[in-house]
Every structure is written in C-alpha cells, then in structure tokens.
Design a protein around this motif. Sequence first.
Motif, PDB file in Angstrom:
ATOM      1  N   ARG A 103       0.802  -1.222   0.000  1.00 44.72           N
ATOM      2  CA  ARG A 103       0.000   0.000   0.000  1.00 44.72           C
ATOM      3  C   ARG A 103       0.838   1.277   0.000  1.00 44.72           C
ATOM      4  NH1 ARG A 103      -2.541  -3.032   4.272  1.00 44.72           N
ATOM      5  NH2 ARG A 103      -4.381  -4.142   3.523  1.00 44.72           N
ATOM      6  N   ASP A 104       1.711   1.424   1.001  1.00 45.20           N
ATOM      7  CA  ASP A 104       2.403   2.697   1.192  1.00 45.20           C
ATOM      8  C   ASP A 104       3.433   2.980   0.100  1.00 45.20           C
ATOM      9  OD1 ASP A 104       1.067   3.229   3.707  1.00 45.20           O
ATOM     10  OD2 ASP A 104       2.288   1.610   4.522  1.00 45.20           O
ATOM     11  N   MET A 105       4.226   1.970  -0.262  1.00 45.06           N
ATOM     12  CA  MET A 105       5.241   2.191  -1.294  1.00 45.06           C
ATOM     13  C   MET A 105       4.631   2.452  -2.669  1.00 45.06           C
ATOM     14  SD  MET A 105       8.330  -0.385  -0.227  1.00 45.06           S
ATOM     15  CE  MET A 105       9.152  -0.198   1.363  1.00 45.06           C
ATOM     16  N   PRO A 106       3.596   1.692  -3.097  1.00 51.96           N
ATOM     17  CA  PRO A 106       2.948   2.031  -4.372  1.00 51.96           C
ATOM     18  C   PRO A 106       2.308   3.420  -4.343  1.00 51.96           C
ATOM     19  CG  PRO A 106       2.437  -0.223  -3.764  1.00 51.96           C
ATOM     20  CD  PRO A 106       3.124   0.380  -2.582  1.00 51.96           C
ATOM     21  N   PHE A 107       1.780   3.815  -3.184  1.00 54.91           N
ATOM     22  CA  PHE A 107       1.196   5.152  -3.069  1.00 54.91           C
ATOM     23  C   PHE A 107       2.270   6.214  -3.244  1.00 54.91           C
ATOM     24  CE2 PHE A 107      -0.289   8.810  -0.492  1.00 54.91           C
ATOM     25  CZ  PHE A 107      -1.449   9.098  -1.203  1.00 54.91           C
ATOM     26  N   LEU A 108       3.435   5.989  -2.626  1.00 55.54           N
ATOM     27  CA  LEU A 108       4.556   6.917  -2.783  1.00 55.54           C
ATOM     28  C   LEU A 108       4.976   7.008  -4.241  1.00 55.54           C
ATOM     29  CD1 LEU A 108       6.876   8.717  -1.849  1.00 55.54           C
ATOM     30  CD2 LEU A 108       8.159   6.638  -1.263  1.00 55.54           C
ATOM     31  N   LEU A 109       5.042   5.866  -4.916  1.00 54.89           N
ATOM     32  CA  LEU A 109       5.410   5.856  -6.332  1.00 54.89           C
ATOM     33  C   LEU A 109       4.387   6.635  -7.155  1.00 54.89           C
ATOM     34  CD1 LEU A 109       7.184   4.889  -8.641  1.00 54.89           C
ATOM     35  CD2 LEU A 109       5.930   2.727  -8.629  1.00 54.89           C
ATOM     36  N   GLY A 110       3.111   6.451  -6.827  1.00 55.40           N
ATOM     37  CA  GLY A 110       2.049   7.136  -7.566  1.00 55.40           C
ATOM     38  C   GLY A 110       2.116   8.650  -7.438  1.00 55.40           C
ATOM     39  N   ILE A 111       2.337   9.147  -6.222  1.00 55.40           N
ATOM     40  CA  ILE A 111       2.377  10.603  -6.046  1.00 55.40           C
ATOM     41  C   ILE A 111       3.690  11.192  -6.567  1.00 55.40           C
ATOM     42  CG2 ILE A 111       0.763  10.567  -4.116  1.00 55.40           C
ATOM     43  CD1 ILE A 111       3.137  10.962  -2.244  1.00 55.40           C
ATOM     44  N   SER A 112       4.748  10.373  -6.635  1.00 59.09           N
ATOM     45  CA  SER A 112       5.990  10.835  -7.258  1.00 59.09           C
ATOM     46  C   SER A 112       5.766  11.062  -8.749  1.00 59.09           C
ATOM     47  CB  SER A 112       7.114   9.809  -7.039  1.00 59.09           C
ATOM     48  OG  SER A 112       7.416   9.652  -5.671  1.00 59.09           O
ATOM     49  N   LEU A 113       5.000  10.164  -9.362  1.00 60.64           N
ATOM     50  CA  LEU A 113       4.619  10.347 -10.772  1.00 60.64           C
ATOM     51  C   LEU A 113       3.707  11.559 -10.926  1.00 60.64           C
ATOM     52  CD1 LEU A 113       3.933   6.603 -11.691  1.00 60.64           C
ATOM     53  CD2 LEU A 113       5.701   8.050 -12.711  1.00 60.64           C
ATOM     54  N   LEU A 114       2.797  11.738  -9.963  1.00 62.75           N
ATOM     55  CA  LEU A 114       1.882  12.877 -10.007  1.00 62.75           C
ATOM     56  C   LEU A 114       2.651  14.202  -9.992  1.00 62.75           C
ATOM     57  CD1 LEU A 114      -0.998  14.100  -9.814  1.00 62.75           C
ATOM     58  CD2 LEU A 114      -0.774  13.940  -7.314  1.00 62.75           C
ATOM     59  N   LEU A 115       3.699  14.269  -9.183  1.00 60.84           N
ATOM     60  CA  LEU A 115       4.485  15.501  -9.071  1.00 60.84           C
ATOM     61  C   LEU A 115       5.098  15.903 -10.406  1.00 60.84           C
ATOM     62  CD1 LEU A 115       5.762  17.757  -7.373  1.00 60.84           C
ATOM     63  CD2 LEU A 115       7.660  16.185  -6.878  1.00 60.84           C
ATOM     64  N   ILE A 116       5.699  14.944 -11.105  1.00 60.33           N
ATOM     65  CA  ILE A 116       6.345  15.282 -12.375  1.00 60.33           C
ATOM     66  C   ILE A 116       5.307  15.594 -13.452  1.00 60.33           C
ATOM     67  CG2 ILE A 116       6.548  12.905 -13.242  1.00 60.33           C
ATOM     68  CD1 ILE A 116       9.280  13.669 -14.371  1.00 60.33           C
ATOM     69  N   VAL A 117       4.155  14.929 -13.401  1.00 63.54           N
ATOM     70  CA  VAL A 117       3.083  15.219 -14.364  1.00 63.54           C
ATOM     71  C   VAL A 117       2.552  16.635 -14.146  1.00 63.54           C
ATOM     72  CG1 VAL A 117       0.709  14.637 -15.028  1.00 63.54           C
ATOM     73  CG2 VAL A 117       2.403  12.820 -14.740  1.00 63.54           C
ATOM     74  N   GLN A 118       2.311  16.994 -12.882  1.00 62.91           N
ATOM     75  CA  GLN A 118       1.790  18.328 -12.593  1.00 62.91           C
ATOM     76  C   GLN A 118       2.804  19.420 -12.940  1.00 62.91           C
ATOM     77  OE1 GLN A 118       0.613  18.149  -8.425  1.00 62.91           O
ATOM     78  NE2 GLN A 118      -1.504  17.679  -8.987  1.00 62.91           N
ATOM     79  N   GLY A 119       4.093  19.118 -12.761  1.00 58.96           N
ATOM     80  CA  GLY A 119       5.101  20.131 -13.017  1.00 58.96           C
ATOM     81  C   GLY A 119       5.624  20.166 -14.441  1.00 58.96           C
ATOM     82  N   TRP A 120       5.149  19.251 -15.284  1.00 57.13           N
ATOM     83  CA  TRP A 120       5.688  19.141 -16.641  1.00 57.13           C
ATOM     84  C   TRP A 120       5.475  20.411 -17.459  1.00 57.13           C
ATOM     85  CZ3 TRP A 120       8.810  15.243 -17.964  1.00 57.13           C
ATOM     86  CH2 TRP A 120       9.194  15.114 -19.292  1.00 57.13           C
ATOM     87  N   ASP A 121       4.377  21.121 -17.174  1.00 58.67           N
ATOM     88  CA  ASP A 121       4.089  22.348 -17.925  1.00 58.67           C
ATOM     89  C   ASP A 121       4.829  23.558 -17.363  1.00 58.67           C
ATOM     90  OD1 ASP A 121       2.764  22.671 -15.562  1.00 58.67           O
ATOM     91  OD2 ASP A 121       0.806  23.109 -16.443  1.00 58.67           O
ATOM     92  N   GLY A 122       5.673  23.329 -16.358  1.00 60.00           N
ATOM     93  CA  GLY A 122       6.492  24.414 -15.829  1.00 60.00           C
ATOM     94  C   GLY A 122       6.012  25.042 -14.543  1.00 60.00           C
ATOM     95  N   SER A 123       4.894  24.544 -13.977  1.00 55.40           N
ATOM     96  CA  SER A 123       4.380  25.152 -12.749  1.00 55.40           C
ATOM     97  C   SER A 123       3.485  24.188 -11.988  1.00 55.40           C
ATOM     98  CB  SER A 123       3.587  26.423 -13.087  1.00 55.40           C
ATOM     99  OG  SER A 123       3.005  26.974 -11.925  1.00 55.40           O
ATOM    100  N   ILE A 124       3.610  24.239 -10.653  1.00 56.61           N
ATOM    101  CA  ILE A 124       2.663  23.544  -9.773  1.00 56.61           C
ATOM    102  C   ILE A 124       1.637  24.602  -9.376  1.00 56.61           C
ATOM    103  CG2 ILE A 124       2.341  22.216  -7.649  1.00 56.61           C
ATOM    104  CD1 ILE A 124       4.132  20.794  -9.593  1.00 56.61           C
ATOM    105  N   THR A 125       0.436  24.526  -9.947  1.00 59.05           N
ATOM    106  CA  THR A 125      -0.575  25.564  -9.740  1.00 59.05           C
ATOM    107  C   THR A 125      -1.300  25.392  -8.408  1.00 59.05           C
ATOM    108  OG1 THR A 125      -2.326  24.273 -10.795  1.00 59.05           O
ATOM    109  CG2 THR A 125      -0.938  25.618 -12.238  1.00 59.05           C
ATOM    110  N   ARG A 126      -2.137  26.367  -8.071  1.00 54.15           N
ATOM    111  CA  ARG A 126      -2.941  26.278  -6.852  1.00 54.15           C
ATOM    112  C   ARG A 126      -3.890  25.077  -6.913  1.00 54.15           C
ATOM    113  NH1 ARG A 126      -2.617  32.100  -6.827  1.00 54.15           N
ATOM    114  NH2 ARG A 126      -1.739  32.803  -4.821  1.00 54.15           N
ATOM    115  N   PHE A 127      -4.442  24.820  -8.104  1.00 60.80           N
ATOM    116  CA  PHE A 127      -5.334  23.662  -8.262  1.00 60.80           C
ATOM    117  C   PHE A 127      -4.562  22.367  -8.035  1.00 60.80           C
ATOM    118  CE2 PHE A 127      -7.372  20.398 -10.957  1.00 60.80           C
ATOM    119  CZ  PHE A 127      -8.617  20.357 -10.333  1.00 60.80           C
ATOM    120  N   ASP A 128      -3.341  22.300  -8.563  1.00 62.38           N
ATOM    121  CA  ASP A 128      -2.482  21.131  -8.331  1.00 62.38           C
ATOM    122  C   ASP A 128      -2.231  20.954  -6.835  1.00 62.38           C
ATOM    123  OD1 ASP A 128      -2.225  20.656 -11.065  1.00 62.38           O
ATOM    124  OD2 ASP A 128      -0.434  21.908 -11.237  1.00 62.38           O
ATOM    125  N   GLY A 129      -1.946  22.061  -6.165  1.00 66.85           N
ATOM    126  CA  GLY A 129      -1.692  22.003  -4.728  1.00 66.85           C
ATOM    127  C   GLY A 129      -2.910  21.532  -3.960  1.00 66.85           C
TER     128      GLY A 129
END
Length: 305
Positions: A103-129
Amino acid sequence: MLIQILILAAGFVLLVKGADWFVDGASAIAEKLRIPPLIIGLTIVAMGTSAPEAAVSISAALKGNADITIGNIVGSNILNILIILGLSAAIAPLAVEQSTIRRDMPFLLGISLLLIVQGWDGSITRFDGLIMMILFTAYLIFLLVRARRQPQQDSINAGQRSLWQIPLTAIGLTAIVIGSNLAVDAACTIARLLGISERLIGLTIVALGTSLPELFTSVIAARKGNADIAIGNIVGSNVFNILFVVGLSAVIVPVPFAAAFRFDSVVSIAAAVFLLICCARSSSLKRWHGIFMLAGYLAYFMIIL
C-alpha cells in the motif's frame, strides 16, 4: 568559514541526541496507545522529521526561490531513499511489513509520478496544490482507519515507560529542528562562499540538511531494532514532502517547476521503484541493497555536479 563549520558541528550534535530521544519517545507512544510502530513512523515521526523541509520549502516559495522549494523536496526524497535507507540497510538489514509493500510504497510511487506530471508544464498551480492536499488528508484518514483495525497486544511496561519517555518526543523533536536549522544555515553559507549554484544547493546541501532528521532518526531506529519506524519514517516523510509541503506551498503561491527538475524527478521515481522491487522480492532491505543505493546516489551526485 570557521564559525560556520563550528555551527554545522553543533547542529549535528543536536541532531544525534534529538533523534535518539525522539525514537525512544515515539516508541513509548506506540506502546501506550497500542498503535503499531509502523503507523507511528508513517505519521508522527515522518511529519516531525519533515518539519525542516516544510519550513524551508514554504519559506522559499514565499520568497520566490522556486529552485530551493522544488530542489529541496525532490532532492530530499532522493536522499531519503538512496542515502538514508541505503545507510540504514547497510548497517543492519531492515524487515518490511507487507502492508507497507502493498500500500504505502505504491502510493509513494504514484504521487511521485503525479508531481512530475503536474510540473511538466512548468508550474505547480494552486489547483495542483489543492489536489495534493486532498490526497494527503485522505492518506492520513486511511492510516488512522488501518491502525484501528489492527489487533494490538498490551504492553506491561507501556504505562511506566510512557510517563518519563513521552516528553522525550517533544524534547527530541525540538533538538532535531534546531539542529537542522543550524546545519542548513551553516551549510548554505559555506556553499555560497564556495560559489555553488542555487539549484545545486537545493538538491544537495539544503536537501541533505533538511533530511538530517530523517537520517539520524532512521539510522538510530535501525540500530535499536525498530525497523518499522526506520522504513515508515522514510516512506511517510516522502509522502509528506510531496503532498503536504509542495501542496501547501502551491496553494499559497504557484510554484514554478524548472525543466531541469524533470531529470531529478525521474531519479526520485526510479529510487522509489527500486525500493519497491527490493522489498517485494524479499520483504526486507538487505545490506547489498543498501550498498547499491549508496552507489546509486553517488552516481546521481556526479551527474548533477
């Protein structure tokens, strides 16, 4: 320079003693409340030792130092797995619970992917946050529900130990935060005197400095045989770093995500994948896993220099 080195040494001393007291106090709380040490590691210890990352990253975001904000979090997460778990496992093999692997390690992997996807356009927006903060709240609720469902055994010495050891948690955390702040400030001053760039400072010096609580807490927990706290501390800290620290920073003010951090984020994801694979195959981190992790960080460090 000499004064900064002395301050750095003083910070290390506070971190060593603070981490020792903090682990003892957290273990006592786990016994007193009949909460699994893994849950304590994923929550109280993880959030406590991630306090420096939160303070530094949120402050950097408010001051417009985006490279410090993202570099601190991504760099800390890489350090947490490759250096801290690597060093802990090299000292003593760490057993890992199946719930952490599934559970915990796959969740960590998932949100690590989420971070790079959200930041790919050059910004972590308020909606992303906002999305990150919602996920963080849901994760905490999940942990609390999981803790209530797990049968616990009463400890005969729990009450007696807690009476004098629980205050150690607060004292230890205070020493950890103060020691970390001293170490980070001194390290950053030394780095700037040597002409190191802000991005490199964020990924290495600041990331290492704010990860010192996790380092000392996990290594001492491993030496004391509290593998659940050592593993839970790192996994929980990385989750906390991404969802709470980056999430809250972005809600306050959108955080720019430089293209250069894509590589660092990929390294962070690769470290999480390697950790999951190692643990899934043997339900433990062996010494050779730890040595390989340390070698992996050395290679990464040489590339970003």
